[in-house]
Design a protein around this motif. Sequence first.
Motif, PDB file in Angstrom:
ATOM      1  N   LEU A 361       0.815  -1.220   0.000  1.00  0.00           N
ATOM      2  CA  LEU A 361       0.000   0.000   0.000  1.00  0.00           C
ATOM      3  C   LEU A 361       0.848   1.269   0.000  1.00  0.00           C
ATOM      4  N   LYS A 362       2.121   1.064  -0.159  1.00  0.00           N
ATOM      5  CA  LYS A 362       3.077   2.190  -0.201  1.00  0.00           C
ATOM      6  C   LYS A 362       2.808   3.134   0.988  1.00  0.00           C
ATOM      7  N   CYS A 363       2.887   2.527   2.154  1.00  0.00           N
ATOM      8  CA  CYS A 363       2.499   3.280   3.336  1.00  0.00           C
ATOM      9  C   CYS A 363       3.561   3.078   4.422  1.00  0.00           C
ATOM     10  N   GLU A 364       4.163   4.148   4.862  1.00  0.00           N
ATOM     11  CA  GLU A 364       5.258   4.066   5.839  1.00  0.00           C
ATOM     12  C   GLU A 364       4.768   3.854   7.258  1.00  0.00           C
ATOM     13  N   ASP A 365       3.583   4.432   7.533  1.00  0.00           N
ATOM     14  CA  ASP A 365       3.135   4.480   8.918  1.00  0.00           C
ATOM     15  C   ASP A 365       2.273   3.271   9.303  1.00  0.00           C
ATOM     16  N   VAL A 366       2.920   2.163   9.595  1.00  0.00           N
ATOM     17  CA  VAL A 366       2.191   0.960  10.023  1.00  0.00           C
ATOM     18  C   VAL A 366       2.734   0.575  11.398  1.00  0.00           C
ATOM     19  N   SER A 367       1.868   0.502  12.388  1.00  0.00           N
ATOM     20  CA  SER A 367       2.378   0.140  13.720  1.00  0.00           C
ATOM     21  C   SER A 367       1.576  -1.010  14.322  1.00  0.00           C
ATOM     22  N   LEU A 368       2.214  -1.667  15.257  1.00  0.00           N
ATOM     23  CA  LEU A 368       1.580  -2.840  15.879  1.00  0.00           C
ATOM     24  C   LEU A 368       1.416  -2.612  17.374  1.00  0.00           C
ATOM     25  N   TYR A 369       0.300  -3.063  17.897  1.00  0.00           N
ATOM     26  CA  TYR A 369       0.092  -2.977  19.339  1.00  0.00           C
ATOM     27  C   TYR A 369      -0.514  -4.315  19.766  1.00  0.00           C
ATOM     28  N   ASP A 370       0.191  -5.035  20.623  1.00  0.00           N
ATOM     29  CA  ASP A 370      -0.282  -6.404  20.860  1.00  0.00           C
ATOM     30  C   ASP A 370      -0.737  -6.643  22.297  1.00  0.00           C
ATOM     31  N   ASN A 371      -1.400  -5.663  22.849  1.00  0.00           N
ATOM     32  CA  ASN A 371      -1.784  -5.777  24.256  1.00  0.00           C
ATOM     33  C   ASN A 371      -3.231  -5.313  24.432  1.00  0.00           C
ATOM     34  N   LEU A 372      -4.079  -5.680  23.472  1.00  0.00           N
ATOM     35  CA  LEU A 372      -5.442  -5.133  23.486  1.00  0.00           C
ATOM     36  C   LEU A 372      -6.489  -6.158  23.929  1.00  0.00           C
ATOM     37  N   SER A 373      -7.406  -5.690  24.757  1.00  0.00           N
ATOM     38  CA  SER A 373      -8.585  -6.485  25.121  1.00  0.00           C
ATOM     39  C   SER A 373      -9.804  -5.800  24.542  1.00  0.00           C
ATOM     40  N   LEU A 374     -10.791  -6.585  24.176  1.00  0.00           N
ATOM     41  CA  LEU A 374     -12.051  -5.991  23.735  1.00  0.00           C
ATOM     42  C   LEU A 374     -13.127  -6.329  24.760  1.00  0.00           C
ATOM     43  N   VAL A 375     -13.852  -5.330  25.175  1.00  0.00           N
ATOM     44  CA  VAL A 375     -14.964  -5.554  26.096  1.00  0.00           C
ATOM     45  C   VAL A 375     -16.234  -5.157  25.358  1.00  0.00           C
ATOM     46  N   CYS A 376     -17.183  -6.075  25.357  1.00  0.00           N
ATOM     47  CA  CYS A 376     -18.394  -5.848  24.570  1.00  0.00           C
ATOM     48  C   CYS A 376     -19.598  -5.728  25.507  1.00  0.00           C
ATOM     49  N   VAL A 377     -20.264  -4.618  25.427  1.00  0.00           N
ATOM     50  CA  VAL A 377     -21.447  -4.384  26.258  1.00  0.00           C
ATOM     51  C   VAL A 377     -22.653  -4.598  25.357  1.00  0.00           C
ATOM     52  N   VAL A 378     -23.502  -5.549  25.729  1.00  0.00           N
ATOM     53  CA  VAL A 378     -24.611  -5.935  24.855  1.00  0.00           C
ATOM     54  C   VAL A 378     -25.941  -5.589  25.523  1.00  0.00           C
ATOM     55  N   GLY A 379     -26.860  -5.059  24.761  1.00  0.00           N
ATOM     56  CA  GLY A 379     -28.183  -4.814  25.356  1.00  0.00           C
ATOM     57  C   GLY A 379     -29.161  -4.216  24.379  1.00  0.00           C
ATOM     58  N   ARG A 380     -30.289  -4.912  24.206  1.00  0.00           N
ATOM     59  CA  ARG A 380     -31.334  -4.349  23.337  1.00  0.00           C
ATOM     60  C   ARG A 380     -31.904  -3.085  23.971  1.00  0.00           C
ATOM     61  N   GLY A 381     -31.721  -2.944  25.288  1.00  0.00           N
ATOM     62  CA  GLY A 381     -32.216  -1.775  26.006  1.00  0.00           C
ATOM     63  C   GLY A 381     -31.424  -0.508  25.702  1.00  0.00           C
ATOM     64  N   MET A 382     -30.297  -0.660  25.000  1.00  0.00           N
ATOM     65  CA  MET A 382     -29.482   0.526  24.680  1.00  0.00           C
ATOM     66  C   MET A 382     -30.002   1.220  23.420  1.00  0.00           C
ATOM     67  N   ARG A 383     -30.750   0.422  22.623  1.00  0.00           N
ATOM     68  CA  ARG A 383     -31.190   0.926  21.321  1.00  0.00           C
ATOM     69  C   ARG A 383     -32.006   2.207  21.493  1.00  0.00           C
ATOM     70  N   ALA A 384     -31.619   3.168  20.754  1.00  0.00           N
ATOM     71  CA  ALA A 384     -32.340   4.458  20.732  1.00  0.00           C
ATOM     72  C   ALA A 384     -32.428   5.135  22.103  1.00  0.00           C
ATOM     73  N   LYS A 385     -31.584   4.685  23.037  1.00  0.00           N
ATOM     74  CA  LYS A 385     -31.584   5.369  24.339  1.00  0.00           C
ATOM     75  C   LYS A 385     -30.412   6.331  24.350  1.00  0.00           C
ATOM     76  N   LYS A 386     -30.684   7.536  24.779  1.00  0.00           N
ATOM     77  CA  LYS A 386     -29.617   8.542  24.708  1.00  0.00           C
ATOM     78  C   LYS A 386     -28.643   8.389  25.869  1.00  0.00           C
ATOM     79  N   GLY A 387     -27.386   8.634  25.564  1.00  0.00           N
ATOM     80  CA  GLY A 387     -26.421   8.822  26.637  1.00  0.00           C
ATOM     81  C   GLY A 387     -25.749   7.590  27.204  1.00  0.00           C
ATOM     82  N   ILE A 388     -26.123   6.383  26.721  1.00  0.00           N
ATOM     83  CA  ILE A 388     -25.514   5.186  27.326  1.00  0.00           C
ATOM     84  C   ILE A 388     -24.015   5.124  27.036  1.00  0.00           C
ATOM     85  N   SER A 389     -23.665   5.314  25.742  1.00  0.00           N
ATOM     86  CA  SER A 389     -22.234   5.204  25.433  1.00  0.00           C
ATOM     87  C   SER A 389     -21.458   6.284  26.185  1.00  0.00           C
TER      88      SER A 389
END
Length: 437
Positions: A361-389
């Motif tokens: 991709l002719k791209c100089e700026d490629v970096s790696l970070y190998d210490n990531l966790s993903l946390v997933c918050v699930v809820g149908r109750g969040m839909r269309a509710k303001k301010g949760i995120s």
Amino acid sequence: MIKVCKFGGSSLANAKQYRKIKKIVKEEEERKIIVVSACGKESRDDHKVTDLLYLCLAHKQYGMSYDDILKEIEDKHQRIIKELKLDYDIKKDIVRIRQLLDKKANSDEIIAYGEYLSARLMALYLKADFVDARDVICFNYDGSLNIEKTREKFLPYLKSRNKIVVPGFYGSLPNGVIKTMSRGGSDITGSVLANVVEADVYENWTDVSGIYVCDPRIIRDPKQIETITYAELREMSYMGASVLHDESIYPVKEKGIPINIRNTNKPEDRGTMIVAACEDKKNIGPITGITGKKDFVVISIAKINSSSEVGFLKKILEVFENYDVSVVLVTTGIDSFSIIVDKEDVRNNMYEIANEIKVSLKCEDVSLYDNLSLVCVVGRGMRAKKGISGRIFSLLGENGINIRTISQGADEISIIVGVDDENYAKTISCIYERFVK
Ligand code: ASP
């Protein structure tokens, strides 16, 4: 009304568990079809029969004796037979397994013996009809399930007035050869049978009273989810919660059949209902569940004006495709892209992939970070509710947790945040304490 009940290995670990199943099954006329796993562990240092059968195969492969393992399998079943006073000759099955091992027969047929035996004993004990999965659960040659053919084969058995016991985890190919599913596959058998008989409920009996809101290894004694939709469950299991076999959702979902996760050891608990959609009468909380995984790698790519370059992202993703690496998540900024993958999947070629992106991709700026966790918050109750995120993000900020990446699907039923591995458990407990408890 008809219910399909699948009992997992821990529900069949010994005679005491068999008695519990009998009580549960007899309690309701509707509990007509019983699918069983192989006998599971009685205690922490005990072994699952399926694991023992795999061990026999491994010993055979390395030319080692498997006599002791077969003896363990025999004894485990013999104890159940004796205690429940069943008239069953386990010895002839052990002889048969030995013959199959000796002639290096189809290994699936050997592995399937775990479910076959527990179903035979259960059918005897319940005075129910035994229907062998090899006669009714049909696979195509490509390994996919043939639901139509399964329906055709299974429905005639329903005419019986007795209950029906079917071993989980295996079926047969069009030429009659036995084929097993992937581990935990008895969940799929139950689901397929629920589909073909158009069950009202698919009850999945295990050793917990439902799905936990979050991992009990992180939060002691977390709450249990009362109701969850298929879509929410999919988000939760993709991001780490192990509840049911992934492939077991589709057959029941197709027919809109609810799944009820129940506890064999506490049948009075109502468990978790998994449904297509729910009309929540009371005002439900915004969050149904919190899940996640550690050990991800982020490959960040930045290049001036790349956001205007048509096909730039496609070319990045192609590199991952060429290395056969599944991409878990893509987050983008202006002219920067973060590709998140499982660390395990790039263990041997992380630097090679980064380099290839740089070059192609002719791209100089490629970096790696190998210490990531993903946390997933699930809820149908969040839909269309303001301010949760907003509330989640400020909560993490207040607790000194830096958010590296954020993602929310268009259906608004989940928010995923990426944090450092060392903040993984802390992130989950902060969100649980504030939003659930
Ligand atoms: N006995 C198989 C396993 O241990 C299948 C199952 O229990 O669902 O994976």
